[in-house]
Enzyme design. Structure first.
Site, short mmCIF file in Angstrom:
data_model
loop_
_atom_site.label_atom_id
_atom_site.label_comp_id
_atom_site.label_asym_id
_atom_site.label_seq_id
_atom_site.Cartn_x
_atom_site.Cartn_y
_atom_site.Cartn_z
CD1 TRP A 7 -0.62 3.54 4.96
CD2 TRP A 7 -0.05 5.12 6.46
NE1 TRP A 7 0.64 3.25 5.43
CE2 TRP A 7 1.02 4.20 6.35
CE3 TRP A 7 0.09 6.20 7.34
CZ2 TRP A 7 2.19 4.32 7.09
CZ3 TRP A 7 1.26 6.32 8.07
CH2 TRP A 7 2.30 5.39 7.95
CG HIS A 91 -8.83 6.30 -4.22
ND1 HIS A 91 -9.94 5.60 -3.79
CD2 HIS A 91 -7.78 5.45 -4.10
CE1 HIS A 91 -9.57 4.39 -3.42
NE2 HIS A 91 -8.26 4.26 -3.59
N GLY A 165 -10.27 -3.62 -1.55
CA GLY A 165 -10.68 -4.09 -0.23
C GLY A 165 -11.50 -5.37 -0.24
N GLY A 222 -3.46 -0.50 -0.37
CA GLY A 222 -4.28 0.05 0.71
C GLY A 222 -4.07 -0.75 1.98
N GLY A 223 -5.03 -1.64 2.27
CA GLY A 223 -5.05 -2.40 3.53
C GLY A 223 -3.72 -3.02 3.94
P1 13P Z 1 -6.80 -2.22 -0.91
O1 13P Z 1 -5.34 -2.57 -1.14
O2 13P Z 1 -7.16 -2.18 0.53
O3 13P Z 1 -7.69 -3.06 -1.75
O4 13P Z 1 -6.97 -0.71 -1.43
C1 13P Z 1 -6.52 -0.37 -2.69
C2 13P Z 1 -6.60 1.09 -2.84
O5 13P Z 1 -7.69 1.64 -2.90
C3 13P Z 1 -5.34 1.84 -2.89
O6 13P Z 1 -5.55 3.16 -3.27
#
Ligand code: 13P
Length: 246
Positions: A7, A91, A165, A222-223
């Protein structure tokens, strides 16, 4: 199969409450593990909302010491104490914005594993290295420098920086090549079979294509994990994928 929701610095208490309510009647599968990595301040709150559900919790980072004068840092012991089973280490957002280098990441991973946490260690190249054809070499170097010798029961997340992202994902061949190489390096060097997650712009539209790649053991989202509907759709795709491949 593992569906991990990072998140990042998103979702406040009210949103987490609503998210958790929508999880209550969902039928989770014993074959697909779900884990949420909320902001640190809400780990305990989320834990209480989902206590009856088979969802694991994780921290988004931890320090390499278990206690001491490290203002603003989180001990791996505290994560464990708060109900976490997992922790993300290295990360690319920590590497870039907080200047965490490979050596520090190795120390953090080592101490997390000592605290009985399972680590999801992130690696991945930037766009320049990808375009120059250096991606695999770059990842190999990261792994050799970041992996502590106690790297057991842990995971690698292959997250190309240029894919995070952006809505862009590597081709099937590129993901397969990266995952294969990561597994080989870890086997050769540490004699461990390691599960590798893919992360970077995973969403409801591309999840099936990603899961078809045999070397992908799960995804770090992520998103798309911020909306409960999408998170559950990604989870459901993983369950269907497993059922179809039986
Ligand atoms: P997104 O799915 O938003 O591209 O982010 C990936 C991420 O960094 C997961 O740790």
């Amino acid at each position: 199969m593992f569906i991990a929701a990072n998140w990042k610095m998103n979702l406040d208490k009210q949103s987490i409450l609503e998210f958790s309510k929508d999880l209550q009647n969902f039928k989770f599968s014993k074959d697909v593990r779900a884990c949420i990595f909320p902001p640190m301040t809400y780990i305990d709150f989320l834990n209480r909302q989902i206590q009856n559900l088979p969802i694991y919790l994780g921290g988004q980072n931890c320090h390499f010491k278990s206690s001491g004068a490290f203002t603003g840092e989180i001990s791996p012991k505290f994560l464990k104490d708060t109900g976490c089973e997992y922790v993300i280490i290295g990360h690319s957002e920590r590497r870039i914005f907080n200047k965490e280098n490979n050596n520090e990441i190795k120390l953090r991973a080592h101490s997390a594993i000592n605290a009985d946490l399972k680590v999801i260690l992130c690696v991945g190249e930037n766009l320049i290295d990808r375009e120059k054809g250096n991606a695999i070499k770059f990842i190999e170097n990261q792994i050799l420098k970041c992996i502590p010798e106690n790297f057991e029961n842990s995971y690698i997340a292959y997250e190309p920086i240029w894919s995070i992202g952006t809505g862009k994902i590597p081709s099937v061949l590129e993901i397969r090549e990266a995952h294969r190489n990561i597994k080989e390096i870890l086997y050769k060097k540490f004699n461990v079979n390691t599960k590798v997650l893919y992360g970077g712009s995973v969403n409801v539209e591309n999840i099936n294509q990603i899961l078809k790649i045999a070397e992908v053991d799960g995804v770090l989202v992520g998103g798309a994990s911020l909306k409960v509907k999408d998170f559950l759709a990604i989870y459901t795709a993983a369950v269907k994928h497993l059922n179809n491949s039986l």
